[in-house]
Write an enzyme that holds these catalytic residues in place. Sequence first.
Site, PDB file in Angstrom:
ATOM      1  N   GLY A   8     -11.768  13.972  20.504  1.00 30.65           N
ATOM      2  CA  GLY A   8     -10.782  14.700  21.316  1.00 30.65           C
ATOM      3  C   GLY A   8      -9.488  14.813  20.521  1.00 30.65           C
ATOM      4  O   GLY A   8      -9.485  14.692  19.295  1.00 30.65           O
ATOM      5  N   ARG A   9      -8.395  15.010  21.241  1.00 30.82           N
ATOM      6  CA  ARG A   9      -7.097  15.192  20.559  1.00 30.82           C
ATOM      7  C   ARG A   9      -6.766  14.000  19.667  1.00 30.82           C
ATOM      8  O   ARG A   9      -6.329  14.162  18.534  1.00 30.82           O
ATOM      9  CB  ARG A   9      -5.973  15.334  21.592  1.00 30.82           C
ATOM     10  CG  ARG A   9      -5.980  16.646  22.321  1.00 30.82           C
ATOM     11  CD  ARG A   9      -4.754  16.746  23.199  1.00 30.82           C
ATOM     12  NE  ARG A   9      -4.905  17.829  24.138  1.00 30.82           N
ATOM     13  CZ  ARG A   9      -5.419  17.700  25.348  1.00 30.82           C
ATOM     14  NH1 ARG A   9      -5.829  16.527  25.786  1.00 30.82           N
ATOM     15  NH2 ARG A   9      -5.529  18.757  26.134  1.00 30.82           N
ATOM     16  N   ARG A  39     -10.631   2.068  25.093  1.00 28.93           N
ATOM     17  CA  ARG A  39     -10.662   1.146  26.230  1.00 28.93           C
ATOM     18  C   ARG A  39     -11.609  -0.001  25.902  1.00 28.93           C
ATOM     19  O   ARG A  39     -12.641   0.193  25.247  1.00 28.93           O
ATOM     20  CB  ARG A  39     -11.155   1.859  27.498  1.00 28.93           C
ATOM     21  CG  ARG A  39     -10.133   2.770  28.163  1.00 28.93           C
ATOM     22  CD  ARG A  39      -8.931   2.022  28.754  1.00 28.93           C
ATOM     23  NE  ARG A  39      -7.976   2.876  29.426  1.00 28.93           N
ATOM     24  CZ  ARG A  39      -6.876   3.414  28.865  1.00 28.93           C
ATOM     25  NH1 ARG A  39      -6.581   3.160  27.604  1.00 28.93           N
ATOM     26  NH2 ARG A  39      -6.061   4.175  29.572  1.00 28.93           N
ATOM     27  N   ARG A  67     -19.525  14.587  22.727  1.00 29.43           N
ATOM     28  CA  ARG A  67     -20.532  15.166  23.619  1.00 29.43           C
ATOM     29  C   ARG A  67     -20.936  16.552  23.124  1.00 29.43           C
ATOM     30  O   ARG A  67     -22.088  16.926  23.144  1.00 29.43           O
ATOM     31  CB  ARG A  67     -19.984  15.271  25.042  1.00 29.43           C
ATOM     32  CG  ARG A  67     -20.330  14.069  25.883  1.00 29.43           C
ATOM     33  CD  ARG A  67     -19.610  14.096  27.171  1.00 29.43           C
ATOM     34  NE  ARG A  67     -18.179  14.302  26.950  1.00 29.43           N
ATOM     35  CZ  ARG A  67     -17.263  14.301  27.894  1.00 29.43           C
ATOM     36  NH1 ARG A  67     -17.603  14.116  29.134  1.00 29.43           N
ATOM     37  NH2 ARG A  67     -15.987  14.473  27.624  1.00 29.43           N
ATOM     38  N   THR A  68     -19.935  17.326  22.667  1.00 29.81           N
ATOM     39  CA  THR A  68     -20.257  18.655  22.139  1.00 29.81           C
ATOM     40  C   THR A  68     -19.664  18.808  20.741  1.00 29.81           C
ATOM     41  O   THR A  68     -18.593  18.262  20.446  1.00 29.81           O
ATOM     42  CB  THR A  68     -19.681  19.778  23.032  1.00 29.81           C
ATOM     43  OG1 THR A  68     -18.320  19.449  23.321  1.00 29.81           O
ATOM     44  CG2 THR A  68     -20.440  19.927  24.337  1.00 29.81           C
ATOM     45  N   GLY A  83      -0.711   1.535  21.862  1.00 31.09           N
ATOM     46  CA  GLY A  83      -1.025   2.932  21.501  1.00 31.09           C
ATOM     47  C   GLY A  83       0.108   3.916  21.743  1.00 31.09           C
ATOM     48  O   GLY A  83       0.497   4.668  20.853  1.00 31.09           O
ATOM     49  N   HIS A 136      -2.028  -3.536  23.329  1.00 32.61           N
ATOM     50  CA  HIS A 136      -2.066  -2.170  23.888  1.00 32.61           C
ATOM     51  C   HIS A 136      -0.767  -1.394  23.594  1.00 32.61           C
ATOM     52  O   HIS A 136      -0.018  -1.029  24.504  1.00 32.61           O
ATOM     53  CB  HIS A 136      -2.334  -2.218  25.400  1.00 32.61           C
ATOM     54  CG  HIS A 136      -2.919  -0.933  25.929  1.00 32.61           C
ATOM     55  ND1 HIS A 136      -3.856  -0.874  26.924  1.00 32.61           N
ATOM     56  CD2 HIS A 136      -2.681   0.371  25.593  1.00 32.61           C
ATOM     57  CE1 HIS A 136      -4.169   0.382  27.184  1.00 32.61           C
ATOM     58  NE2 HIS A 136      -3.463   1.155  26.382  1.00 32.61           N
ATOM     59  N   GLU A 185      -7.716  -6.610  30.389  1.00 34.88           N
ATOM     60  CA  GLU A 185      -6.332  -6.803  29.928  1.00 34.88           C
ATOM     61  C   GLU A 185      -5.465  -7.366  31.051  1.00 34.88           C
ATOM     62  O   GLU A 185      -5.671  -6.984  32.200  1.00 34.88           O
ATOM     63  CB  GLU A 185      -5.745  -5.448  29.490  1.00 34.88           C
ATOM     64  CG  GLU A 185      -6.295  -4.964  28.192  1.00 34.88           C
ATOM     65  CD  GLU A 185      -5.766  -3.571  27.822  1.00 34.88           C
ATOM     66  OE1 GLU A 185      -4.655  -3.184  28.257  1.00 34.88           O
ATOM     67  OE2 GLU A 185      -6.470  -2.867  27.096  1.00 34.88           O
TER      68      GLU A 185
HETATM   69  C1  DGY Z   1      -3.194   5.753  27.985  1.00 37.52           C
HETATM   70  O1  DGY Z   1      -2.317   6.574  28.252  1.00 37.52           O
HETATM   71  O2  DGY Z   1      -4.335   5.848  28.424  1.00 37.52           O
HETATM   72  C2  DGY Z   1      -2.789   4.612  27.139  1.00 37.52           C
HETATM   73  O3  DGY Z   1      -3.835   3.758  26.859  1.00 37.52           O
HETATM   74  C3  DGY Z   1      -1.634   3.865  27.799  1.00 37.52           C
HETATM   75  O4  DGY Z   1      -0.826   3.340  26.823  1.00 37.52           O
END
Ligand code: DGY
Length: 317
Positions: free
Chosen positions: A154-155, A236, A176-177, A285, A283, A265
């Site tokens: 994905g992105r 995740r 998936r595609t 990200g 976490h 978590e």
């Molecule tokens: C999200 O936006 O899904 C991130 O994991 C949260 O930081």
Amino acid sequence: MKKILVTRKLLKENEDRIKKLFDVKLNEQDKVYSSDELIELSKDCDGILCIGGNKFDSYVFEKLSKSVKIIASYSVGYNNIDINLATKNGIIVTNTPEVLTDSTAEIAILTLLGAARRAYEGRQMAESQKWTWACNFLLGKEMSNAKLGILGMGRIGRAIAKRAKAFGMEIHYHNRTKLSTAMEEGAIYHDNIKSLFNNSEFLSINCPATKETTHLINENSIKYLPNEAVVSNTARGDIIDDLAMIKALKSEKIFALGLDVYNGEPKIHPEYLKLNNVFVLPHLGSATLKTRVAMGNRSIDNLENFFNNKKPKDRLN
Ligand code: DGY
């Protein structure tokens, strides 16, 4: 004015904006609400700005006030919200895609590098001040010119691919595609996990958490990876079967693992914390000021559009 429950403390920029648009019930103490508190606090609310992954499951939907018409999630992932139940209850759900792509891709590269170049052990050694440089001191795996498998293109997966190419990496992916040739930008598609993993000296996990992806990384699929592969998970926690992964780390089938997300978590499986070849982050990200303000604005836009009878851009159901 519509009333919105904001489940955690927003950054000031976002708080100032949402206060002008709605009658808001803020969480000044930044407490993590239990399901019962969430149900109680949202009793007189028209919508919820859900921050930090509150669970919206059958227990919550059964008791949630009928006045709640929208749950705007301050996240791109929404595995904490049962979308089918939301739909059945006439509640729309939105998320915040796009705005956290770059920050999450940076953390994916950090976890890959941190694991591969033994950053955790390096930090311990440096702190001890007892290390001696030697030809064989803390030798890691080199990302440059290696093969990178991306599970979920994905992105975020594509943003990681772009950065990995600067390391000269050969990009492989499973999705998936299959993407269009233009979107692939030279990445090699695999229509199954076995084939992707066979080509993943480095593996970055970036697929959504669904029933289908739960424990996709398990005792069997780990066998498909080359020996001494490096794995990172910034998606995740439940995509990895922790016990199988710990076994593979102990046997050095997996050279090292970089993690930003966990099952249950903020808990982290205690065995991960005992292993030197695991590089962990809490976490992070989306954790930059720029991204978090953008996530706040995106979720406020979704609320604003919904209550102004416009279709929210990020409507999920
Ligand atoms: C999200 O936006 O899904 C991130 O994991 C949260 O930081």
